[in-house]
Design an enzyme around this catalytic site. Structure first.
Site, PDB file in Angstrom:
ATOM      1  N   HIS A 191      32.313  13.927  52.833  1.00 48.51           N
ATOM      2  CA  HIS A 191      32.319  12.604  53.626  1.00 48.51           C
ATOM      3  C   HIS A 191      32.545  11.605  52.699  1.00 48.51           C
ATOM      4  O   HIS A 191      33.057  10.352  53.383  1.00 48.51           O
ATOM      5  CB  HIS A 191      30.906  12.712  54.288  1.00 48.51           C
ATOM      6  CG  HIS A 191      30.971  13.211  55.635  1.00 48.51           C
ATOM      7  ND1 HIS A 191      29.413  13.661  55.914  1.00 48.51           N
ATOM      8  CD2 HIS A 191      31.670  13.613  56.357  1.00 48.51           C
ATOM      9  CE1 HIS A 191      29.560  14.257  56.990  1.00 48.51           C
ATOM     10  NE2 HIS A 191      30.816  14.288  57.418  1.00 48.51           N
ATOM     11  N   ARG A 298      35.309  24.272  64.867  1.00 51.83           N
ATOM     12  CA  ARG A 298      34.243  25.199  63.932  1.00 51.83           C
ATOM     13  C   ARG A 298      33.037  25.010  64.767  1.00 51.83           C
ATOM     14  O   ARG A 298      32.467  23.864  64.960  1.00 51.83           O
ATOM     15  CB  ARG A 298      34.003  24.711  62.501  1.00 51.83           C
ATOM     16  CG  ARG A 298      35.278  24.502  61.552  1.00 51.83           C
ATOM     17  CD  ARG A 298      34.945  24.174  60.385  1.00 51.83           C
ATOM     18  NE  ARG A 298      36.019  24.240  59.277  1.00 51.83           N
ATOM     19  CZ  ARG A 298      37.038  23.286  59.361  1.00 51.83           C
ATOM     20  NH1 ARG A 298      36.859  21.938  60.022  1.00 51.83           N
ATOM     21  NH2 ARG A 298      38.156  23.282  58.352  1.00 51.83           N
ATOM     22  N   ARG A 334      36.583  28.395  68.038  1.00 57.05           N
ATOM     23  CA  ARG A 334      36.348  29.580  67.109  1.00 57.05           C
ATOM     24  C   ARG A 334      34.767  30.111  67.365  1.00 57.05           C
ATOM     25  O   ARG A 334      33.940  29.184  67.299  1.00 57.05           O
ATOM     26  CB  ARG A 334      36.566  29.284  66.033  1.00 57.05           C
ATOM     27  CG  ARG A 334      36.465  30.622  65.094  1.00 57.05           C
ATOM     28  CD  ARG A 334      36.859  30.403  63.366  1.00 57.05           C
ATOM     29  NE  ARG A 334      35.737  29.415  62.688  1.00 57.05           N
ATOM     30  CZ  ARG A 334      35.958  28.910  61.526  1.00 57.05           C
ATOM     31  NH1 ARG A 334      37.044  29.278  60.813  1.00 57.05           N
ATOM     32  NH2 ARG A 334      35.266  28.206  60.913  1.00 57.05           N
ATOM     33  N   GLU A 433      43.323  36.664  59.414  1.00 58.56           N
ATOM     34  CA  GLU A 433      42.771  36.593  58.261  1.00 58.56           C
ATOM     35  C   GLU A 433      42.635  37.597  57.254  1.00 58.56           C
ATOM     36  O   GLU A 433      42.032  37.471  56.340  1.00 58.56           O
ATOM     37  CB  GLU A 433      41.668  35.399  58.559  1.00 58.56           C
ATOM     38  CG  GLU A 433      40.619  35.940  59.257  1.00 58.56           C
ATOM     39  CD  GLU A 433      39.527  34.884  59.513  1.00 58.56           C
ATOM     40  OE1 GLU A 433      39.221  33.713  58.674  1.00 58.56           O
ATOM     41  OE2 GLU A 433      38.812  35.072  60.497  1.00 58.56           O
ATOM     42  N   ASN A 456      43.526  30.927  54.460  1.00 59.74           N
ATOM     43  CA  ASN A 456      42.543  30.919  53.310  1.00 59.74           C
ATOM     44  C   ASN A 456      42.031  32.163  53.081  1.00 59.74           C
ATOM     45  O   ASN A 456      41.855  32.719  51.917  1.00 59.74           O
ATOM     46  CB  ASN A 456      41.482  29.834  53.574  1.00 59.74           C
ATOM     47  CG  ASN A 456      41.782  28.302  53.921  1.00 59.74           C
ATOM     48  OD1 ASN A 456      42.947  28.027  53.656  1.00 59.74           O
ATOM     49  ND2 ASN A 456      40.929  27.676  54.156  1.00 59.74           N
ATOM     50  N   ASP A 457      41.471  32.790  54.152  1.00 55.37           N
ATOM     51  CA  ASP A 457      40.936  34.097  53.746  1.00 55.37           C
ATOM     52  C   ASP A 457      42.056  35.110  53.823  1.00 55.37           C
ATOM     53  O   ASP A 457      41.874  36.281  52.819  1.00 55.37           O
ATOM     54  CB  ASP A 457      39.895  34.489  55.042  1.00 55.37           C
ATOM     55  CG  ASP A 457      38.431  34.083  54.689  1.00 55.37           C
ATOM     56  OD1 ASP A 457      38.116  33.601  53.632  1.00 55.37           O
ATOM     57  OD2 ASP A 457      37.747  34.034  55.726  1.00 55.37           O
ATOM     58  N   CYS A 504      45.751  27.414  61.008  1.00 54.49           N
ATOM     59  CA  CYS A 504      44.690  26.521  60.744  1.00 54.49           C
ATOM     60  C   CYS A 504      44.000  26.700  59.332  1.00 54.49           C
ATOM     61  O   CYS A 504      43.225  25.914  59.100  1.00 54.49           O
ATOM     62  CB  CYS A 504      43.672  26.902  61.856  1.00 54.49           C
ATOM     63  SG  CYS A 504      42.889  28.439  61.744  1.00 54.49           S
TER      64      CYS A 504
END
Length: 572
Positions: A191, A298, A334, A433, A456-457, A504
């Site tokens: 943030h 998410r 998701r 993924e 990523n995964d 994504c």
């Protein structure tokens, strides 16, 4: 001396360093001896919570919205955290049952919650640890009024150097004379980074321990794009960066003007640029950067930081709010991706030796259809208010897809029986993924309406690399030829079966990868909203024909270092 970190808010700052040093909270070890002490310490905690909420409400009242709404939304999140019943229960339990004094109880509860978020593999969720630490710091200050700090005034052209900056630091700081931030730790989705971007302050994070070798007053150059920090530069280098700063300001002005420009290649191929989001506020911000919708909503945050599962109506309102903010643009929702690094204490998951390969995501949902069907019904109900799509994560085989679709059909049947409106033709897709899914994409494509590649995964599972492990994270390499071949296969199989293929994962926001992915045939890129203008600029200044040639050339290479060097040179 040069330090390399992660550039999270672009721009170039040339100024004098000011080191921010914070005192770490320490446990006293004082144990309560009687019921009167327990009552007194509990009262202190409740008073500190009330005072902290009042302080943040005052900050909200005085907030300058010309600095962007991001800070306002973060402050509202902090009030939600402060009034979270789970944190309150955990603190009061430590006071009453473990006889901890209130300071020690708060330190331990906040530390546990911070670690929970830090351990998450999802960068967006991991970055929320700073928000939890922030409200913990505020509580401790209000429990110890003598430790209250004043807001310092800075000299002109100050670059703040710190181990870390909390969101409150960034929001409340008088930035009249602050031109840059650099921190030892942190990531792109923190943030503090988001607020720095909204305020247009060049920022570099994740610089490592050598950052704190900088002395107060040292001349520093900070490049928020490349992540470079130069300490005590010579006059020639200073002049070089002044020219770079002027050129960057001109380029930024041009990128901002692209908000309403379609992401279309020079040979007429339109590409969808979408945003990865966590809630309705993120959707609002994404549209401001020119997003055509969301390629990843998410849903985990709705389930975290609480002591019980959210009900169907609460979930419905959450998804409905996002759908309304999207204003008819598509939003891919998701389904619950918990387990692994995202534990929910109230579900009492068993401890696992390797949670990333264990009981998580779709595996939990299929094992707990009561949780799954509640979420699906809420998403379906919200689909009456916007263009929602459903996406199942962590799919490894076709049986999981079919089982998930059966539960989805059951959810639809229940809503039809209750005469509740929803989109009966809501698109259903899966995240690719896991390597087995990428390899069998030809089979999976016949079962769904779209694919979304989670790089990523996919990268860490393919290369057997835990990217959170400091000792081997250098082996995490999305440009590894094996990873690229899996991605290319998924896109190709999607095209052959006439379904949409998007991405994504972090690779979608990497400018080096844009033309390569275009050449592979990717037509949907979902990323952090702030990355959209730069990716759009690459697309509108390139042709699909040239991108295909780049793809062909890359597939002939056998080393990732050669691939990245070539792509860097090929990117306009």
């Amino acid at each position: 001396m040069m330090i390399n970190g992660i550039g999270v808010s672009p721009g170039i700052a040339i100024g004098k360093a000011h080191l921010l040093k914070k005192q770490e909270a320490t446990l006293s070890g004082v144990v309560l001896s009687n019921d009167a002490d327990i009552i007194a310490e509990t009262t202190k905690f409740n008073n500190a919570v009330s005072l902290s909420v009042i302080e943040i409400e005052a900050m909200i009242s005085n907030y300058d919205q010309s600095q962007g709404i991001e800070g306002l939304e973060i402050l509202e999140t902090h009030i939600e955290l402060l009034t979270d019943p789970q944190i309150s229960e955990d603190v009061t339990e430590k006071i009453s049952k473990e006889k901890k004094n209130v300071n020690d109880a708060v330190i331990e509860v906040i530390a546990g919650a911070v670690q929970l978020f830090k351990n998450m593999d999802d960068e967006y969720l991991s970055a929320r640890a700073a928000d939890v630490q922030d409200i913990g710091n505020r509580l401790l200050r209000n429990l110890n009024a003598s430790n209250q700090t004043h807001t310092p005034l800075y000299e002109a052209d100050t670059i703040i150097i710190a181990e870390d900056l909390t969101p409150s630091d960034t929001i409340s700081m008088d930035i009249t004379h602050v031109i840059g931030f650099a921190t030892q730790v942190g990531g792109r989705t923190s943030h503090a980074a988001i607020i720095a971007r909204s305020r247009g302050i060049p920022t570099v994070v994740g610089c490592g321990v050598t950052l704190l070798d900088i002395k107060d007053g040292d001349l520093v150059i900070l490049d928020g794009q490349s992540g470079a920090i130069i300490i005590k530069p010579g006059q020639e280098i200073v002049e070089e960066y002044r020219v770079k700063r002027e050129n960057w300001l001109k380029q930024t002005s041009r990128l901002r003007s692209l908000k309403n420009t379609p992401a279309t290649t020079t040979d007429g191929i339109h590409i969808k640029l979408l945003a990865n989001i966590g809630d309705a506020n993120d959707m609002d911000q994404a549209i401001g950067f020119g997003a055509e919708g969301s390629g990843l909503l998410r849903t985990e945050l709705l389930f975290m930081g609480r002591d019980a599962l959210p009900g169907e109506d609460e979930q419905f309102e959450f998804y409905k709010a996002v759908a309304l903010k999207a204003k008819g643009k598509p939003v891919i929702v998701r389904t619950l991706d918990i387990g692994g690094d995202k534990q929910l204490p109230y579900l009492n998951f068993p401890a696992e030796q390797n949670p990333f390969l264990g009981y998580r995501a779709i595996r939990i949902c299929l094992d707990r259809p009561d949780i799954f069907i509640t979420q699906l019904k809420a998403i379906l109900r919200a689909s009456a208010f916007g263009q929602l799509k459903i996406m199942f994560p962590m799919i490894s085989n076709i049986q999981e897809v079919r089982a998930a679709k059966l539960i989805l059909q059951q959810a639809k049947d229940e809503l039809i029986k209750a005469s509740i409106a929803f989109d009966k033709n809501i698109p259903v897709g899966i995240m690719i993924e896991i390597p087995s899914a990428a390899i069998t994409a030809d089979l999976l494509a016949k079962e769904v309406d779209f694919f979304s590649i989670g790089t990523n995964d996919l990268c860490q599972y393919t290369l057997a690399v835990d990217r959170m492990n400091e000792q081997i994270k250098n082996l995490y390499d999305p440009y590894n030829p094996g990873v690229l071949r899996l991605i290319a296969n998924v896109i190709e199989q999607g095209h052959q079966n006439n379904i949409e293929v998007g991405m994504c994962g972090e690779l979608a926001s990497d400018p080096k990868a844009t033309l390569l992915l275009l050449g592979m045939g990717l037509t949907g890129f979902s990323m952090s909203a702030t990355a959209i203008p730069e990716i759009k600029n690459i697309i509108i200044n390139s042709s699909l024909t040239a991108a295909k040639q780049i793809h062909k050339r890359v597939m002939e290479m056998d080393r990732s270092d050669l691939i990245t060097a070539y792509l860097q040179e090929a990117t306009p």
